[in-house]
Write a protein that holds these residues in place. Structure first.
Motif, PDB file in Angstrom:
ATOM      1  N   LEU A  98      32.473  38.121  36.734  1.00  0.00           N
ATOM      2  CA  LEU A  98      33.785  37.609  37.115  1.00  0.00           C
ATOM      3  C   LEU A  98      34.898  38.528  36.631  1.00  0.00           C
ATOM      4  O   LEU A  98      35.820  38.860  37.395  1.00  0.00           O
ATOM      5  N   VAL A  99      34.832  38.947  35.373  1.00  0.00           N
ATOM      6  CA  VAL A  99      35.863  39.831  34.823  1.00  0.00           C
ATOM      7  C   VAL A  99      35.901  41.145  35.589  1.00  0.00           C
ATOM      8  O   VAL A  99      36.972  41.674  35.906  1.00  0.00           O
ATOM      9  N   GLU A 100      34.725  41.672  35.920  1.00  0.00           N
ATOM     10  CA  GLU A 100      34.677  42.915  36.690  1.00  0.00           C
ATOM     11  C   GLU A 100      35.249  42.709  38.085  1.00  0.00           C
ATOM     12  O   GLU A 100      35.984  43.563  38.602  1.00  0.00           O
ATOM     13  N   ALA A 101      34.932  41.569  38.700  1.00  0.00           N
ATOM     14  CA  ALA A 101      35.459  41.279  40.038  1.00  0.00           C
ATOM     15  C   ALA A 101      36.974  41.208  40.037  1.00  0.00           C
ATOM     16  O   ALA A 101      37.641  41.726  40.934  1.00  0.00           O
ATOM     17  N   MET A 102      37.538  40.577  39.002  1.00  0.00           N
ATOM     18  CA  MET A 102      38.983  40.416  38.944  1.00  0.00           C
ATOM     19  C   MET A 102      39.701  41.737  38.685  1.00  0.00           C
ATOM     20  O   MET A 102      40.918  41.810  38.832  1.00  0.00           O
ATOM     21  N   ALA A 103      38.933  42.773  38.299  1.00  0.00           N
ATOM     22  CA  ALA A 103      39.529  44.091  38.070  1.00  0.00           C
ATOM     23  C   ALA A 103      39.138  45.087  39.160  1.00  0.00           C
ATOM     24  O   ALA A 103      39.315  46.290  38.992  1.00  0.00           O
ATOM     25  N   THR A 104      38.607  44.573  40.259  1.00  0.00           N
ATOM     26  CA  THR A 104      38.151  45.444  41.347  1.00  0.00           C
ATOM     27  C   THR A 104      39.177  45.448  42.472  1.00  0.00           C
ATOM     28  O   THR A 104      39.480  44.390  43.050  1.00  0.00           O
ATOM     29  N   ILE A 105      39.693  46.624  42.796  1.00  0.00           N
ATOM     30  CA  ILE A 105      40.715  46.753  43.830  1.00  0.00           C
ATOM     31  C   ILE A 105      40.126  46.580  45.227  1.00  0.00           C
ATOM     32  O   ILE A 105      40.713  45.925  46.098  1.00  0.00           O
ATOM     33  N   ASP A 106      38.952  47.150  45.455  1.00  0.00           N
ATOM     34  CA  ASP A 106      38.327  47.112  46.777  1.00  0.00           C
ATOM     35  C   ASP A 106      37.999  45.666  47.167  1.00  0.00           C
ATOM     36  O   ASP A 106      37.191  44.995  46.506  1.00  0.00           O
ATOM     37  N   ASP A 107      38.629  45.165  48.234  1.00  0.00           N
ATOM     38  CA  ASP A 107      38.470  43.761  48.628  1.00  0.00           C
ATOM     39  C   ASP A 107      37.020  43.406  48.947  1.00  0.00           C
ATOM     40  O   ASP A 107      36.539  42.330  48.573  1.00  0.00           O
ATOM     41  N   ALA A 108      36.324  44.291  49.661  1.00  0.00           N
ATOM     42  CA  ALA A 108      34.940  43.989  50.053  1.00  0.00           C
ATOM     43  C   ALA A 108      34.045  43.873  48.820  1.00  0.00           C
ATOM     44  O   ALA A 108      33.204  42.954  48.725  1.00  0.00           O
ATOM     45  N   LYS A 109      34.221  44.770  47.866  1.00  0.00           N
ATOM     46  CA  LYS A 109      33.420  44.711  46.647  1.00  0.00           C
ATOM     47  C   LYS A 109      33.770  43.476  45.833  1.00  0.00           C
ATOM     48  O   LYS A 109      32.887  42.820  45.265  1.00  0.00           O
ATOM     49  N   ARG A 110      35.073  43.172  45.741  1.00  0.00           N
ATOM     50  CA  ARG A 110      35.481  42.003  44.968  1.00  0.00           C
ATOM     51  C   ARG A 110      34.937  40.720  45.592  1.00  0.00           C
ATOM     52  O   ARG A 110      34.469  39.823  44.885  1.00  0.00           O
ATOM     53  N   ASP A 111      34.981  40.631  46.896  1.00  0.00           N
ATOM     54  CA  ASP A 111      34.446  39.464  47.611  1.00  0.00           C
ATOM     55  C   ASP A 111      32.959  39.279  47.280  1.00  0.00           C
ATOM     56  O   ASP A 111      32.504  38.172  46.975  1.00  0.00           O
ATOM     57  N   GLN A 112      32.203  40.363  47.330  1.00  0.00           N
ATOM     58  CA  GLN A 112      30.773  40.303  47.043  1.00  0.00           C
ATOM     59  C   GLN A 112      30.507  39.881  45.600  1.00  0.00           C
ATOM     60  O   GLN A 112      29.613  39.069  45.331  1.00  0.00           O
ATOM     61  N   MET A 113      31.301  40.410  44.680  1.00  0.00           N
ATOM     62  CA  MET A 113      31.095  40.082  43.274  1.00  0.00           C
ATOM     63  C   MET A 113      31.469  38.629  42.969  1.00  0.00           C
ATOM     64  O   MET A 113      30.803  37.958  42.168  1.00  0.00           O
ATOM     65  N   LEU A 114      32.505  38.136  43.614  1.00  0.00           N
ATOM     66  CA  LEU A 114      32.861  36.727  43.424  1.00  0.00           C
ATOM     67  C   LEU A 114      31.775  35.809  43.983  1.00  0.00           C
ATOM     68  O   LEU A 114      31.469  34.762  43.392  1.00  0.00           O
ATOM     69  N   GLN A 115      31.208  36.186  45.108  1.00  0.00           N
ATOM     70  CA  GLN A 115      30.077  35.421  45.647  1.00  0.00           C
ATOM     71  C   GLN A 115      28.921  35.408  44.655  1.00  0.00           C
ATOM     72  O   GLN A 115      28.283  34.365  44.429  1.00  0.00           O
ATOM     73  N   GLN A 116      28.643  36.568  44.053  1.00  0.00           N
ATOM     74  CA  GLN A 116      27.566  36.668  43.065  1.00  0.00           C
ATOM     75  C   GLN A 116      27.845  35.777  41.865  1.00  0.00           C
ATOM     76  O   GLN A 116      26.955  35.048  41.387  1.00  0.00           O
ATOM     77  N   ALA A 117      29.073  35.808  41.365  1.00  0.00           N
ATOM     78  CA  ALA A 117      29.423  35.004  40.197  1.00  0.00           C
ATOM     79  C   ALA A 117      29.298  33.515  40.497  1.00  0.00           C
ATOM     80  O   ALA A 117      28.747  32.748  39.688  1.00  0.00           O
ATOM     81  N   GLU A 118      29.801  33.091  41.653  1.00  0.00           N
ATOM     82  CA  GLU A 118      29.702  31.678  41.996  1.00  0.00           C
ATOM     83  C   GLU A 118      28.251  31.254  42.155  1.00  0.00           C
ATOM     84  O   GLU A 118      27.851  30.167  41.720  1.00  0.00           O
ATOM     85  N   THR A 119      27.441  32.106  42.785  1.00  0.00           N
ATOM     86  CA  THR A 119      26.026  31.787  42.979  1.00  0.00           C
ATOM     87  C   THR A 119      25.319  31.596  41.638  1.00  0.00           C
ATOM     88  O   THR A 119      24.485  30.690  41.482  1.00  0.00           O
ATOM     89  N   MET A 120      25.656  32.403  40.651  1.00  0.00           N
ATOM     90  CA  MET A 120      25.053  32.269  39.323  1.00  0.00           C
ATOM     91  C   MET A 120      25.353  30.902  38.721  1.00  0.00           C
ATOM     92  O   MET A 120      24.490  30.253  38.122  1.00  0.00           O
ATOM     93  N   VAL A 121      26.589  30.442  38.889  1.00  0.00           N
ATOM     94  CA  VAL A 121      26.974  29.139  38.351  1.00  0.00           C
ATOM     95  C   VAL A 121      26.283  28.003  39.098  1.00  0.00           C
ATOM     96  O   VAL A 121      25.734  27.068  38.490  1.00  0.00           O
ATOM     97  N   LEU A 122      26.297  28.076  40.421  1.00  0.00           N
ATOM     98  CA  LEU A 122      25.738  26.987  41.217  1.00  0.00           C
ATOM     99  C   LEU A 122      24.216  26.938  41.124  1.00  0.00           C
ATOM    100  O   LEU A 122      23.624  25.850  41.159  1.00  0.00           O
ATOM    101  N   ASP A 123      23.567  28.088  41.021  1.00  0.00           N
ATOM    102  CA  ASP A 123      22.118  28.093  40.822  1.00  0.00           C
ATOM    103  C   ASP A 123      21.752  27.457  39.488  1.00  0.00           C
ATOM    104  O   ASP A 123      20.654  26.907  39.320  1.00  0.00           O
ATOM    105  N   ASP A 124      22.664  27.549  38.541  1.00  0.00           N
ATOM    106  CA  ASP A 124      22.469  26.983  37.211  1.00  0.00           C
ATOM    107  C   ASP A 124      22.952  25.532  37.129  1.00  0.00           C
ATOM    108  O   ASP A 124      22.812  24.889  36.089  1.00  0.00           O
ATOM    109  N   PHE A 125      23.541  25.053  38.221  1.00  0.00           N
ATOM    110  CA  PHE A 125      24.126  23.707  38.272  1.00  0.00           C
ATOM    111  C   PHE A 125      25.094  23.508  37.107  1.00  0.00           C
ATOM    112  O   PHE A 125      25.148  22.452  36.477  1.00  0.00           O
ATOM    113  N   GLY A 126      25.860  24.586  36.836  1.00  0.00           N
ATOM    114  CA  GLY A 126      26.852  24.510  35.765  1.00  0.00           C
ATOM    115  C   GLY A 126      28.000  23.589  36.111  1.00  0.00           C
ATOM    116  O   GLY A 126      28.700  23.079  35.230  1.00  0.00           O
TER     117      GLY A 126
END
Length: 535
Positions: A469-497
């Protein structure tokens, strides 16, 4: 006869024009603002009221497109430096000029606000420095790259440095170390119009807790005089009285009419508008060793086991809640933002499977279930207590005997932030329209120093997700940031956090001579209520 005809016609014309000429607007709100201080509580009820009085460097339209506010333009000088050109000729309600000093003071004040239930430090914690090049040019330096800074600034209200007693020169320092602040007024002082001084289209006239807030037109508003001379916002937290007030003409507009009353309101000739919002209604579980309000587990906290959290998620029939309790004015949720908003992946909704939920409980060592208390507000979200009761019944069917503890929003948020609930139901609207908003607020590891996780009252922690998440919030490239945010959310939801339930469909009802464009963020903005144009 002619001598009589003219006066009668004149009276008829004036009476006929009266609704169009009316300069007062009254709005019935579902919830009451907890403070007039725009930097006290990240709560939509507070924000929508404060936005009438205070403004920010940027603003957002009804679909959350970022547009200029008190800053007329901005540019990224490099990865961590932004230059903002401030709007000239802007006046505060007390007649003083708006300058960069007011912005610096406003940002400096945020970490000094005491007892905030959901602090705005989440937006200021990443700022390393602020410098005024001149009265209308401001440079902001961030600790890390933050491509969302202009978007986030919409949430930071600018207050008057003069009205709050600042010194002539205010020098920025991170984490409350600014100089020249003077004796900083705390939130209760903002009940006074002499302190609640902004640059917005309306100025505070009076605020009576539990009764009403009244604002009046600011004729020197830089954006042009607003439509209404006077706006009265009344908290009417009970659904029935709120609808009755509209039908009786006591108010001109209401937010969140009960779904079961919408047809009656329309049949009475009122205007009804609605739209899918970005507000997620979710369940959060306290994931600490000493969670209160749990019985039958020999002192253990079963919510620390992801199998138990998954069992709770799949015990909930989201389709039934959306159809039967929400009357179709909700959409079952599989994510923390509705697709295709930025950072969403299109993840499917967890499938209702009570039998599998029982198996998961048994696998986790709780074949006979346990008892638990579910906290919820009863006047904040659409049908909130009814939804919580339905969730409790569904959880009971898999062996988790669930008691609902419902309270008013102000009581609920205070108790939630004191970690009194082992599991609670609440909502979140993404102020940025970006997945980073719910992630950093609701599930990032709580850290008062960095401002991360301010609304993570479940104290969920996933260090690997935090890194992404921290890396995503510091990423200028929109496509990369979008992908990283998807990854971060998936980690939380897979964990049922955290457990998404549904996205709200927001409804407003108003007199037929009024119009309002529904906002994705659910805010009821008095300045955006317009007289209907004649056909």
């Amino acid at each position: 006869m002619k001598a009589l005809t003219f006066p009668l016609m004149a009276g008829f014309i004036v009476a006929g024009l009266a609704p169009a000429m009316a300069q007062d607007l009254s709005i019935g709100l579902k919830s009451e603002a907890t403070s007039m201080d725009p930097q006290f509580h990240q709560l939509s009820t507070n924000i929508q009221v404060a936005k009438n009085i205070f403004e920010a460097l940027t603003t957002q339209d009804a679909v959350q497109k970022v547009t200029p506010g008190l800053a007329e333009s901005w540019e990224a000088v490099d990865d961590t430096t932004w230059r903002f050109k401030l709007r000239q000729g802007v006046k505060f309600h007390d007649g003083s000029d708006f300058t960069a000093r007011d912005v610096i003071y406003s940002f400096c004040r945020v970490p000094l606000v005491q007892n905030s239930p959901s602090a705005f430090t989440i937006f200021t914690g990443g700022i390393a420095d602020m410098q005024a090049e001149d009265d209308h040019t401001l440079t902001i330096t961030t600790k890390d790259t933050n491509p969302l800074l202009p978007t986030e600034l919409w949430s930071l209200a600018v207050v008057s440095a003069n009205a709050l007693g600042a010194e002539d020169t205010v020098t920025y320092g991170p984490e409350g170390s600014c100089e020249g602040m003077g004796d900083v007024p705390q939130s209760p002082a903002f009940n006074s119009p002499d302190v609640a001084v902004g640059t917005g289209p309306y100025k505070l006239d009076n605020y009576t807790r539990g009764s009403e807030m009244v604002v009046t037109r600011f004729d020197d508003y830089w954006g042009g005089a607003p439509d209404w001379d006077r706006v009265v916002m009344r908290p009417i937290t009970s659904d029935g009285p709120r609808v009755a007030a509209l039908l009786a003409g006591d108010v001109d507009m209401i937010e969140s009419p009960p779904i079961q009353d919408i047809k009656r309101i329309e049949d009475a000739g009122f205007n009804v508008v609605d739209a899918l919002s970005n507000r997620i209604i979710y369940l959060h579980m306290q994931q600490t060793e000493d969670a209160p309000g749990i019985g039958g587990t020999d002192g253990k906290n079963p919510l620390l086991d992801p199998r138990v959290r998954e069992a709770i998620s799949i015990s909930v029939n989201r389709d039934a809640i959306a159809e039967r309790i929400m009357g179709g004015y909700a959409q079952p949720a599989g994510e923390l933002l509705p697709p295709p908003m930025f950072g969403t992946s299109g993840r499917a909704v967890d499938v209702y499977d009570p039998e599998r939920a029982k198996e998961l409980l048994a696998e986790a060592g709780y074949p006979d279930g346990f008892t638990i208390t579910l906290g919820t507000p009863n006047d904040r979200y659409i049908n909130d207590e009814q939804v919580a009761q339905a969730v409790a019944q569904m959880m009971a069917r898999i062996g988790i005997d669930t008691r609902v503890d419902a309270s008013t929003a102000s009581q609920f948020f205070s108790r939630r932030n004191a970690l009194e609930f082992p599991i609670y139901m609440a909502g979140w609207g993404a102020s940025s329209g970006d997945m980073s908003s719910p992630l950093k607020s609701l599930v990032a590891t709580y850290d008062a120093d960095t401002g991360m996780g301010p609304t993570n009252a479940g104290r969920y922690s996933n260090p690997e997700m935090d890194k992404v998440l921290v890396e995503a919030m510091a990423t200028i490239d929109d496509a990369k940031r979008d992908q990283m945010l998807q990854q971060a959310e998936t980690m939380v939801l897979d964990d049922f956090g955290i457990i998404p339930l549904h996205y709200e469909q927001t409804v407003w009802a108003m007199k037929p001579d009024l119009t309002y464009e529904p906002r994705v963020d659910q805010y009821t903005m008095a300045s955006e209520v317009k007289p209907a144009k004649a056909e």
